[in-house]
Every structure is written in structure tokens, then in C-alpha cells.
Write an enzyme that holds these catalytic residues in place. Structure first.
Site, short mmCIF file in Angstrom:
data_model
loop_
_atom_site.label_atom_id
_atom_site.label_comp_id
_atom_site.label_asym_id
_atom_site.label_seq_id
_atom_site.Cartn_x
_atom_site.Cartn_y
_atom_site.Cartn_z
N CYS A 49 33.95 72.21 -20.11
CA CYS A 49 34.91 70.69 -20.92
C CYS A 49 35.48 71.26 -22.64
O CYS A 49 34.27 71.68 -22.85
CB CYS A 49 33.81 70.04 -21.40
SG CYS A 49 34.06 68.24 -22.22
N CYS A 52 33.94 69.05 -25.21
CA CYS A 52 32.31 69.40 -25.47
C CYS A 52 32.51 71.16 -26.12
O CYS A 52 31.88 71.21 -27.33
CB CYS A 52 31.46 70.28 -24.56
SG CYS A 52 31.74 68.70 -22.92
#
Ligand SMILES: Cc1cc2nc3c(=O)[nH]c(=O)nc-3n(C[C@H](O)[C@H](O)[C@H](O)COP(=O)(O)OP(=O)(O)OC[C@H]3O[C@@H](n4cnc5c(N)ncnc54)[C@H](O)[C@@H]3O)c2cc1C
Length: 490
Positions: A49, A52
Site C-alpha cells: 500500500c 502506508c
């Protein structure tokens, strides 16, 4: 061949040493039972991600204050993380109701041991940190909660190794179909693991799978997608979509589905050989965009937008993308419009990330974000008057379109053949491309024709079964069925 440099994984980025404690399904309870810290923060994230990844240095900055041998405030807060993209953590993340990434949960360590979180705020001993998007905001949240006054002490995140970037590196290039296969596979896995198919998302999923059957550049993924469409009712019988079913039954049902279907065949994922999920997803979307015909361009656009909105669980990415989708007012009438929109949209994201990565220094120095394609790759895309140094680009849109069609069309497919002719299909790349061009989407009955090589008898039988279950697809099924060449069946 200079277009396709050495392999790399876009999820691997050099960072400083970690202060955050990695938890997983096997050590989660024991670490939290033993920690002397009064509180714990658990970050649920996915290694693929991008949001992230960008958040990581922020979280590390705060963790440095509380964790590790040189912590300024030891023993108060244990800062941890769980990678939900790691299969062994799947059930753990389901237990904590993780529906997007990243999510930060706060509580006393004992409350997490063997625990659950239902996603609700009221009366819970575990709470979600809603505003921890930067190190400052996270620390402010902690200070409010504990009536403390911890400070980041103006520490700077330094990572000199990441500073050097070779912007002229033409390595920002699609890593062919391996990436597409992996992205298709990961997307499907995530959808199942996160139980994302429900009455709201079901239609989008089916439409996207139809597009996959028609236009995924990998023949193996087309076949696998067809197989899933054909068996969709078996994977998701209506009781799995019911909200009343108990959690355990639900998970068991999905487990069974996971083990049954391999959307792009047995060799996928390949692990090290690919560049990461989000890169592959872009390559997949671009590949689809050049394969749809004029008539199908608008449906492909809306399906792509809905798919990213509902199923790409990088929240920031999906929201940003959806905003750009929503700004399109008139329907697309041509493939060209859709291809160029997607290209410009990707460049929008690249531009945004250029700024973020340079301020946070989280970029991969070997593959810096650039406005794409660079001039080395497509000189004719740059019209007279472009000043590449100042990022003033006068695009020749006709040339850009031509370049994208060739790059994500035959070039991608031929590269596929070069890389691994043993495990790939024997049909030529261009034939593969042609056979994936004509239909906008593939109805369920036609998917079956592709999936099951038993041809006439099976196809008619399935079309009949589809009619019984889903009248909507029947006409499409027959039309597509007539269009299909017999050789596709054998
Ligand atoms: C739909 C979507 C939305 C996203 N939104 C965000 C976001 O809001 N915030 C965030 O942090 N991350 C976002 N991401 C992730 C981010 O865009 C990158 O995928 C990630 O940072 C990895 O980047 P990369 O350098 O490997 O190349 P990527 O940007 O993933 O690109 C993959 C390949 O596509 C080619 N390419 C690059 N630009 C273009 C273009 N304009 N047209 C055609 N081909 C191109 C290049 O060959 C490149 O190597 C999003 C991803 C997707 C799929």
C-alpha cells in the site's frame, strides 16, 4: 531491450532502522502479554500500500520516542504494526475488522490479547486513532489522550541514500505481463480475503471480471477470470452475501473459494520477479484501456473507476482516483479519449507523489516518479516548445496515443513471450492481443466458452443454466457466443 531493465520490486525501499515492533499472528498475543508498556498502538497496514509506505517514516518518528534502546520515553507506549497483506495475518486482521489501510488502533496491551475489535467507537476499550496522518498529528493525538506534552524535538528524518535520484532513468517502464498477472492475482486475493463482495459491490466485481475476460493482456488471467465468472454463484452463493451469517462460516466459505481458484494460473504470484501490486495495477489498467474499442470505452472507464473506488483498499489512492473520475463530465466516445484520460490521470498521481516523495524522502532512487513517458522513451510525444527541464511539456497527444497503444499493446505482449516462453501459451502475442479486442465485456455464458474447452455441448448447457439464474446475461451470451470463433474453443 533497454526498455526493460533489470528486475526490481517497487515495494522495496531503503529506510532507516526500524523502531516499530513487527507483530504477526504467531507472536501477537505473546508480545502484548509481556510488554511492560502501558499502552500499545497497532498499525494495520499492507506492504504493497503506497499510502502506508509514505506513512512509515511518520510512524517511525513517533516510535523512536517510545521504542528501542535509545527511546526518550520508554515503557509508555509500545508501537507495533501488522502486515495484513501477509497471509498468516489474514484472520488476525479480520478479527480487528480491518477494512482499509493503514489503520491505527490504541488500547491497553491486555485488551488486544486474544481480542477483537468490531470497528465501532462506542464503549470499546480499543479505539481507532482517527487523526494520526503525520508524526505531529499522531503525537498530538497521544498528548491529548494522555494529557502529556511529548515532542518530536525537531528531529529530522534523514535518509541520504534516498536523496540521489536519476530522473533520466528510463527504467520507469512496465515490467511486462508478470506485473499484470501478479496485480490481477493480488487484487482478486484481497477481494476474497477482505470479504469485499456484497450486495453493493457485486455488480462492479462482475463487470470488472467481464472486462478481465475480454481484455486482460495475459491469456492465463483471461481464462482464470472466465472460470471465476462461470462459477461465481458457487463462490458466492447468496447466503455468503447475507449479513446474518456468522463470521466463522463466512471465513470458511471464502477459504474454500480461495483454494479453488487461481485467477492467473498456478505460477502466480512469483514473488521476487515482479514490481509490486500498485505498479502492476496501473499496467493492467493501461493495458485494458488500449484494448477496448470505441464503443466500450465509457463502460470500461466507469467500471475501472468503480473497481478502484470499491476494491483498491489504499484509501487515499482510491479516493484521489475517484475524485478524478468524478470530474469527467461527458461520456467517452473513443478509445483514444479513455487512453489519454488514464495516462493524464496517472501523471497527475505521479506529480502528486513526486512532491510527497521528495519532501518525505521515501522515493525509490532507482525509479523516481516522473512525468511519463520521458523524452528518451517517446521523443515524438514532445512537441516543439517543450522545456523538459522546467517540466513544461507541450504534449503531442496524437503521438502519445500512438505510443501508448504500441507500448501497452504489442510491446507488452511480445515482451511476455520473450521472458518465459515455456510456461506461457503457445499462441503468438499479437494473436493474443487480437483475440482480446472485440467485445466490450464478456457475458457469463461467453466466459464459460473461454474457460471450458468442451465447446458446443457445454456452452449451450451453460448458456441455458445462465438463463435460469440470470436472465440479464442471456441475450449477451447468445450474441457473444455467435461472435466467438470456433478455434477459441479448442
Ligand atoms: C489507481 C491508482 C491510484 C493511485 N493513487 C495513489 C495516490 O493517490 N497516492 C499514492 O501515494 N499512491 C497512489 N497509487 C500508487 C502509485 O501511483 C504507484 O503505483 C506506486 O507509488 C508505485 O510506483 P512506481 O514508481 O512503481 O510506478 P507506477 O506509478 O506504479 O507506474 C507503473 C508503470 O507505469 C508506467 N507509467 C508511469 N506513468 C504513466 C502514465 N502517466 N501513463 C502510462 N503509463 C505510465 C511506467 O512504466 C511505470 O513504471 C495509486 C495506484 C493506482 C493503481
Amino acid at each position: 531491450s533497454s526498455f526493460f531493465p533489470t528486475l526490481r520490486s517497487c515495494s522495496i525501499i531503503k529506510t532507516r532502522s526500524d523502531y516499530v515492533v513487527d507483530l504477526n499472528a504467531t507472536n501477537f498475543d505473546s508480545v502484548l502479554k509481556e510488554t511492560p508498556a502501558t499502552y500499545v498502538i497497532v498499525e494495520f497496514f499492507a506492504h504493497w500500500c503506497p499510502a502506508c509506505r509514505n506513512y512509515k517514516p511518520q510512524y517511525e518518528k513517533v516510535a523512536k520516542l517510545f521504542n528501542g534502546a535509545n527511546a526518550v520515553h520508554p515503557g509508555i507506549i509500545l508501537m507495533t504494526r501488522v502486515d495484513c497483506a501477509n497471509k498468516i495475518n489474514r484472520k488476525l486482521c479480520v478479527k480487528f475488522h480491518i477494512l482499509h489501510y493503514p489503520i491505527l488502533l490504541w488500547g491497553a496491551p491486555s485488551k488486544f490479547v486474544g481480542g477483537h475489535w468490531n470497528g465501532k467507537k462506542e464503549k470499546s476499550e480499543i479505539i481507532s486513532i482517527e487523526d494520526g496522518k503525520t508524526a505531529q498529528r499522531l503525537l498530538k493525538w497521544i498528548n491529548t489522550r494522555l494529557t502529556s506534552s511529548y515532542d518530536l524535538e525537531d528531529e529530522k528524518f534523514e535518509n541520504d541514500e534516498c536523496l540521489q535520484s536519476n530522473v533520466s532513468d528510463p527504467g520507469q517502464i512496465s515490467r511486462a505481463i508478470y506485473d499484470v498477472e501478479e496485480a490481477t492475482n493480488v487484487a482478486f486475493d484481497i477481494i476474497l480475503e477482505h470479504e469485499m463482495i456484497n450486495s453493493d459491490t457485486r455488480a462492479t466485481f462482475i463487470k470488472f471480471m467481464q472486462i478481465m475476460v475480454a481484455h486482460n493482456p495475459s491469456r492465463r488471467c483471461r481464462k482464470g477470470s472466465a472460470d471465476i465468472l462461470v462459477n461465481f454463484d458457487n463462490i458466492y452463493p447468496s447466503n455468503i452475501l447475507s449479513e446474518n451469517i456468522d463470521e466463522q462460516t463466512n471465513i470458511n466459505g471464502l477459504d474454500a473459494a480461495l483454494h479453488t481458484f487461481q485467477i492467473c494460473g498456478k505460477q502466480v504470484p512469483r514473488g521476487e520477479d515482479t514490481r509490486g501490486f500498485s505498479c502492476g495495477l496501473w499496467v493492467l489498467l493501461h493495458s485494458v484501456s488500449v484494448r477496448v474499442d470505441d464503443k466500450g470505452s465509457h463502460l470500461a472507464f466507469t467500471t475501472t473507476c468503480d473497481f478502484i473506488h470499491k476494491f483498491f483498499i489504499c484509501e487515499e489512492c482510491s479516493q484521489h482516483f475517484y475524485d478524478m473520475c468524478s470530474s469527467v463530465v461527458a461520456p467517452f466516445n473513443t478509445t483514444r479519449d479513455f487512453v489519454l484520460w488514464l495516462w493524464a490521470t496517472h501523471n497527475n498521481v505521479n506529480e502528486k507523489l513526486m512532491k510527497t516523495e521528495s519532501s518525505l524522502r521515501t522515493g525509490d532512487p532507482k525509479f523516481p516518479k516522473i512525468i511519463w513517458p520521458p523524452e528518451q522513451l517517446c521523443p515524438s510525444c514532445y512537441a516543439v516548445g517543450s522545456q523538459t527541464k522546467n517540466n513544461v511539456i507541450n504534449w503531442d497527444h496524437n503521438e502519445v496515443f500512438k505510443f501508448l497503444v504500441s507500448y501497452y499493446g504489442p510491446m507488452l505482449v511480445s515482451r511476455y513471450k520473450d521472458i518465459d516462453s515455456v510456461i506461457m501459451d503457445t499462441k503468438s502475442g499479437s494473436e493474443d492481443l487480437l483475440s482480446s479486442r472485440n467485445a466490450v465485456t464478456v457475458p457469463v455464458g461467453a466466459a464459460m466458452v473461454i474457460a471450458v474447452a468442451s465447446c458446443l455441448f457445454g456452452a449451450v448447457a451453460y448458456a441455458w443454466r445462465s438463463q435460469q439464474k440470470n436472465r440479464k446475461y442471456f441475450l449477451q451470451t447468445l450474441l457473444f457466443y455467435i461472435m466467438l470463433r470456433w478455434e477459441d474453443c479448442i
